[in-house]
Design an enzyme around this catalytic site. Structure first.
Site, PDB file in Angstrom:
ATOM      1  N   LYS A 141       0.504  -1.073   0.285  1.00 45.60           N
ATOM      2  CA  LYS A 141       0.209   0.094  -0.422  1.00 45.60           C
ATOM      3  C   LYS A 141       0.928   1.412   0.093  1.00 45.60           C
ATOM      4  CE  LYS A 141      -3.509  -2.603   2.157  1.00 45.60           C
ATOM      5  NZ  LYS A 141      -4.804  -2.646   3.769  1.00 45.60           N
TER       6      LYS A 141
ATOM      7  N   ASP B 142     -11.084   2.349   3.646  1.00 47.77           N
ATOM      8  CA  ASP B 142     -11.473   1.152   3.947  1.00 47.77           C
ATOM      9  C   ASP B 142     -13.026   0.732   3.236  1.00 47.77           C
ATOM     10  OD1 ASP B 142      -9.578  -0.983   3.620  1.00 47.77           O
ATOM     11  OD2 ASP B 142      -9.358  -1.309   5.791  1.00 47.77           O
TER      12      ASP B 142
ATOM     13  N   GLN C 263      -5.304  -1.592   9.644  1.00 52.18           N
ATOM     14  CA  GLN C 263      -4.790  -3.366   8.825  1.00 52.18           C
ATOM     15  C   GLN C 263      -5.900  -4.122   9.819  1.00 52.18           C
ATOM     16  OE1 GLN C 263      -3.551  -3.496   5.730  1.00 52.18           O
ATOM     17  NE2 GLN C 263      -4.060  -5.608   5.617  1.00 52.18           N
TER      18      GLN C 263
END
Ligand code: NAD
Length: 291
Positions: free
Chosen positions: A53, A120, A97
């Site tokens: 990422k 997200d 995460q």
């Protein structure tokens, strides 16, 4: 006959390139898109994902800040970190995460992220908008990436039988909503750990999205000839011939490519698309916050 391979790496890079104009527009207004990634603990796979990422942010010119928290941290300390990032105007996107260490309530953390910074796409408000039939907001990256692969590869799914194996909050469930939405119009079946006769259901599917997390669980003889197979699974299996000691395999048997019409590889299929959609969400979140 061998299936057409849907190259997620190539499509993902195209999406990243297409973001450049929007990035330049934001910069011309004095706004620099900024993603904050929170990682808790030492899970090796999570560290690889976060590194990928960060590399994507570098390619897209997006500033990224990584916050490493130790495995034993309390839920409250993670919430404090999220709240600090929520009130930092220089941060446009926040990602925590997954997976989080045992005992931490992931939904609680997700819902603490400001919906406008929820890159997200897991916050109740963003998922709720999707359920209402509005897919213009911040969408969960993996299902959104699958939709992009299907769209850009011109795979017609209107009226077709789509089977999604897995009903998780982050992949299977939002995937089913996106495929069933008006204008996409697939006829959707969701299978899960209690589903009976999965192989038979699978043989009727024109599109199979496998998001289970079990290596090569879906057998090639479950695949209808010519079907589109989207393999979301990323599983590490021991392989002493590799320097790393493992190799990555999907949730679908690799020789399904002899039967399918189109198939995503693992690695190089859905994974890079997920990252490209994260970049897209970060740009969108920045645009929303600078309106
Ligand atoms: P999860 O563990 O949250 O969900 C797995 C789902 O599989 C559950 O809904 C469960 O009901 C279903 N399942 C389990 N056993 C089953 C069985 N025997 N028959 C039918 N269904 C069964 O997992 P997840 O977070 O949705 O991830 C699934 C896989 O996708 C994992 O391998 C994960 O690493 C991978 N993943 C990949 C990406 C990517 O970018 N490529 C992103 C997210 C997740």
């Amino acid at each position: 006959m061998s299936a057409v391979v849907l190259d997620g790496k190539k499509i993902g890079r195209l999406i990243e390139e297409e973001l450049q104009n929007r990035f330049i527009d934001l910069q011309s207004k004095g706004v620099s898109p900024h993603l904050a990634v929170v990682i808790v603990g030492d899970d090796p796979a999570s560290h690889v994902y976060v590194r990928n990422k960060e590399l994507a942010c570098e390619r897209c010119g997006i500033k990224s800040t990584r916050i490493d928290l130790s495995e034993g941290i309390s839920e409250q300390e993670i919430l404090d970190t999220v709240n600090r990032l929520n009130s930092d105007d220089s941060v446009h996107g926040i990602l925590v995460q997954s997976p989080l260490p045992k005992g931490i309530n992931e939904s609680l953390i997700t819902d603490a992220i400001s919906p406008e910074k929820d890159v997200d796409g897991f916050h109740k408000m963003n998922l709720g908008r999707l359920v209402q039939g509005d897919s213009s907001g911040l969408l969960p990256c993996t299902p959104a990436g699958v939709m992009k692969i299907l769209d850009l590869s011109k795979i017609d799914i209107s009226g077709k039988n789509a089977l999604i194996i897995g009903r998780s909050r982050i992949v299977g469930m939002p995937m089913s909503i996106l495929l069933a939405q008006r204008g996409i119009d697939a006829t959707v079946t969701i299978a899960h750990s209690r589903t009976q006769n999965l192989s038979e259901i699978c043989r009727r599917a024109d599109l199979v999205v496998a998001a289970i997390g079990r290596p090569e669980f879906v057998k090639s003889d479950w695949i209808k000839p010519g079907a589109t197979v989207i393999d979301v699974g990323i599983n590490r299996v021991i392989d002493s011939s590799k320097k790393s000691g493992y190799r990555l395999v999907g949730d679908v048997e690799s020789n399904a490519s002899d039967i399918a019409g189109h198939i995503t590889p693992v690695p190089g299929g859905v994974g890079p698309m997920t990252i490209a959609m994260l970049m897209s969400n970060t740009i969108l979140a920045t645009e929303i916050q600078s309106r």
